[in-house]
Scaffold this motif. Structure first.
Motif, PDB file in Angstrom:
ATOM      1  N   ALA A 359      34.301  38.387  41.669  1.00 45.47           N
ATOM      2  CA  ALA A 359      33.529  39.287  42.689  1.00 45.47           C
ATOM      3  C   ALA A 359      34.367  39.307  43.901  1.00 45.47           C
ATOM      4  CB  ALA A 359      32.046  38.296  42.907  1.00 45.47           C
ATOM      5  N   ASP A 439      37.555  32.276  36.501  1.00 44.94           N
ATOM      6  CA  ASP A 439      36.104  32.957  36.274  1.00 44.94           C
ATOM      7  C   ASP A 439      36.149  33.462  34.820  1.00 44.94           C
ATOM      8  OD1 ASP A 439      33.823  33.222  37.347  1.00 44.94           O
ATOM      9  OD2 ASP A 439      34.194  35.353  38.158  1.00 44.94           O
ATOM     10  N   ASP A 442      33.788  37.670  31.210  1.00 45.77           N
ATOM     11  CA  ASP A 442      32.361  38.310  31.296  1.00 45.77           C
ATOM     12  C   ASP A 442      32.032  38.577  32.758  1.00 45.77           C
ATOM     13  OD1 ASP A 442      32.535  38.116  28.661  1.00 45.77           O
ATOM     14  OD2 ASP A 442      30.887  36.663  28.543  1.00 45.77           O
ATOM     15  N   ALA A 443      32.517  37.978  33.644  1.00 43.29           N
ATOM     16  CA  ALA A 443      32.011  38.118  35.076  1.00 43.29           C
ATOM     17  C   ALA A 443      32.509  39.520  35.694  1.00 43.29           C
ATOM     18  CB  ALA A 443      32.225  36.915  35.846  1.00 43.29           C
ATOM     19  N   GLU A 445      32.618  42.518  34.798  1.00 44.84           N
ATOM     20  CA  GLU A 445      31.759  43.672  34.875  1.00 44.84           C
ATOM     21  C   GLU A 445      30.709  43.395  35.654  1.00 44.84           C
ATOM     22  OE1 GLU A 445      31.317  47.205  31.596  1.00 44.84           O
ATOM     23  OE2 GLU A 445      31.107  45.132  30.856  1.00 44.84           O
ATOM     24  N   GLN A 446      29.986  42.410  35.559  1.00 43.56           N
ATOM     25  CA  GLN A 446      28.797  41.801  36.668  1.00 43.56           C
ATOM     26  C   GLN A 446      29.195  41.893  37.894  1.00 43.56           C
ATOM     27  OE1 GLN A 446      27.981  38.055  34.897  1.00 43.56           O
ATOM     28  NE2 GLN A 446      27.756  38.549  32.756  1.00 43.56           N
ATOM     29  N   ALA A 447      30.768  41.774  38.027  1.00 45.95           N
ATOM     30  CA  ALA A 447      30.913  41.785  39.525  1.00 45.95           C
ATOM     31  C   ALA A 447      31.095  43.030  40.149  1.00 45.95           C
ATOM     32  CB  ALA A 447      32.411  41.053  39.889  1.00 45.95           C
ATOM     33  N   GLY A 448      30.979  44.129  39.127  1.00 48.95           N
ATOM     34  CA  GLY A 448      31.352  45.486  39.512  1.00 48.95           C
ATOM     35  C   GLY A 448      32.618  46.289  39.402  1.00 48.95           C
ATOM     36  N   THR A 450      35.348  47.857  37.045  1.00 47.49           N
ATOM     37  CA  THR A 450      35.134  48.751  35.770  1.00 47.49           C
ATOM     38  C   THR A 450      36.017  48.166  34.571  1.00 47.49           C
ATOM     39  OG1 THR A 450      35.116  50.820  37.066  1.00 47.49           O
ATOM     40  CG2 THR A 450      35.739  51.165  34.904  1.00 47.49           C
TER      41      THR A 450
END
Length: 454
Positions: A359, A439, A442-443, A445-448, A450
């Motif tokens: 993130a 981290d 997987d995190a 993409e969840q963090a925005g 690409t």
């Protein structure tokens, strides 16, 4: 009644076994530190009568030769294995008595190596367990590409035939006891699960549900990188490993640590990646003692280069020394315990670097800041998705390719954080500004960010 005790070698993803009856036992594929097997036998109050190798191992130094010498046990090694020490050569169908009513039967299962042999434990003539080494694993088979590249396809076909032979000759309820496959790079794929039976494998193992051509094609397509140190394990095991020496290494003070770094030797900090990032000796590398220490240190270090270990406690140091001895890093050049304050000279300050989540990386990119994103996962991992615009150097190549990392602050990531911090420590030692992304991937993409999926 028979028993089977398991000795787990978690860092390497392997298992060894002690199995037997009331008074005698056999050890299958023992690790180099044989004291664990001796302690198990003592608790069981059994004599180790046999020591059996399923194959000449490529991923660790065996303790079989020394265990047989110490106990006076008969040392069973597949007849086709080329070794330089006295042993009892074992051929397909040979049997060895453990005690009355309990027998070990050899079953040729080539594939992982040409001479690979499994061992069926029989009680009163009935199979009660099978020790499959690098043949039939939990949801997988041992990889066939560790011996000779020109033999890989032939050995892959042999793996298919060997797995089917095991399934054909043994009842569904027979427990399968593999040596590899619990995170070991000797396994063709990483499977889930902790135990299995012939029947369970019959339903799900690719070697037992696919025809030979499909199996071989898929197996060869999925093979991953081979740790560099594997090239040294086979020759050591064929020649006959020396007894392990786990006496404490010589203690180093701050002056000696600095001198060894100046001489180009490796100084390895075994503390957690959190502690290392907060403060460490400049030039030291971080290989967490609680991670896959032996696999990654042995893979990355130039073979034979002296290594000094820095640990937070004597217990951590002893555990690391034991783990490294299993892969032939026998004697640390020196060692020290404590923390950076104990390892730095007067007036010297510890180095540090930040840790961050994906993130935070996304935030940096959104602000338009120019940073380098370095992915140190293996090719096979990156093939499933990567952060757009990231550079890629697998961790096992980074030490030789640091100069290729683009200029600027480097945000380095892996799949979880452990390898990222190894890489960050190497870049930090080279004088680069670095951020360790601690981290799960997987995190990202969840963090925005690409994520490109080829």
């Amino acid at each position: 009644m028979f028993f089977v005790d398991t000795v787990e070698i978690r860092g390497l993803g392997n298992r060894g076994y002690l199995t037997g009856g009331r008074s005698a036992a056999v050890v299958v594929d023992p690790p180099r530190d044989i004291d664990r097997m001796l302690a198990l036998a003592a608790r069981r109050e059994v004599r180790i009568a046999l020591v059996a190798e399923t194959h000449v191992h490529n991923d660790y130094v065996t303790g079989g030769l020394e265990l047989a010498r110490v106990t006076g046990a008969e040392y069973l090694v597949p007849a086709g294995a080329r070794v330089s020490y006295p042993r009892t050569p074992v051929a397909d169908g040979d049997t060895a008595g453990i005690e009355e009513g309990l027998t070990l039967r050899a079953l040729a299962t080539p594939g992982h190596t040409p001479h690979h042999t499994s061992y069926v434990l029989e009680e009163d003539g009935r199979a009660v367990a099978v020790f499959t080494g690098g043949s039939l694993l939990i949801g997988a088979v041992g990889r066939p590409d560790l011996v000779e590249p020109r033999m890989t396809r032939e050995l892959a076909r042999a793996q298919h035939a060997s797995a089917r032979r095991l399934a054909d000759e043994l009842d569904d309820d027979v427990p399968v006891m593999p040596t590899h496959g619990f995170g070991s790079f000797c396994s063709s794929t990483q499977a889930e699960g902790d135990s299995t039976t012939v029947g369970e494998e019959r339903e799900s193992n690719d070697a037992l549900v696919k025809d030979v051509d499909e199996f071989v094609t898929d197996l060869l397509a999925g093979l991953d990188d081979i740790p560099a140190y594997y090239a040294h394990m086979g020759p050591v095991n064929s020649a006959g490993p020396a007894p392990v020496d786990l006496t404490p290494p010589r203690r180093a003070d701050a002056g000696e640590i600095a001198a060894r770094l100046a001489a180009g030797e490796w100084v390895v900090d075994l503390r957690s990646r959190v502690a290392f990032a907060e403060g460490h000796v400049a030039g030291a590398y971080n290989f967490e003692a609680d991670g896959k220490l032996a696999t990654y240190l042995a893979w990355l270090i130039p073979w034979g280069k002296p290594v000094t270990l820095l640990a937070e406690s004597s217990e951590q140091l002893a555990d690391a020394q034991r783990e490294l001895a299993r892969v032939g890093i026998d004697r640390p050049a020196a060692a020290a315990t404590g923390g950076p304050a104990d390892w730095l000279g007067d007036g010297e300050q510890p180095r540090s670097f930040p840790r961050a989540a994906f993130a935070e990386l996304a935030g940096v990119r959104e602000r338009g800041e120019e940073v380098v994103v370095l992915d140190v996962r293996r090719d096979s991992e990156r093939a499933n998705g990567y952060v757009e615009g990231s550079a890629h150097i697998p961790i096992h190549q980074l030490h030789e390719r640091v100069a290729e990392v683009p200029g600027g602050t480097v945000w380095v990531h892996c799949a979880s954080g452990m390898r990222a911090t190894i890489a960050a420590s190497m870049l930090d030692a080279a004088g680069r500004e670095v951020v360790a992304v601690d981290d799960p991937f997987d995190a990202a993409e969840q963090a925005g960010l690409t994520v490109v999926r080829p």
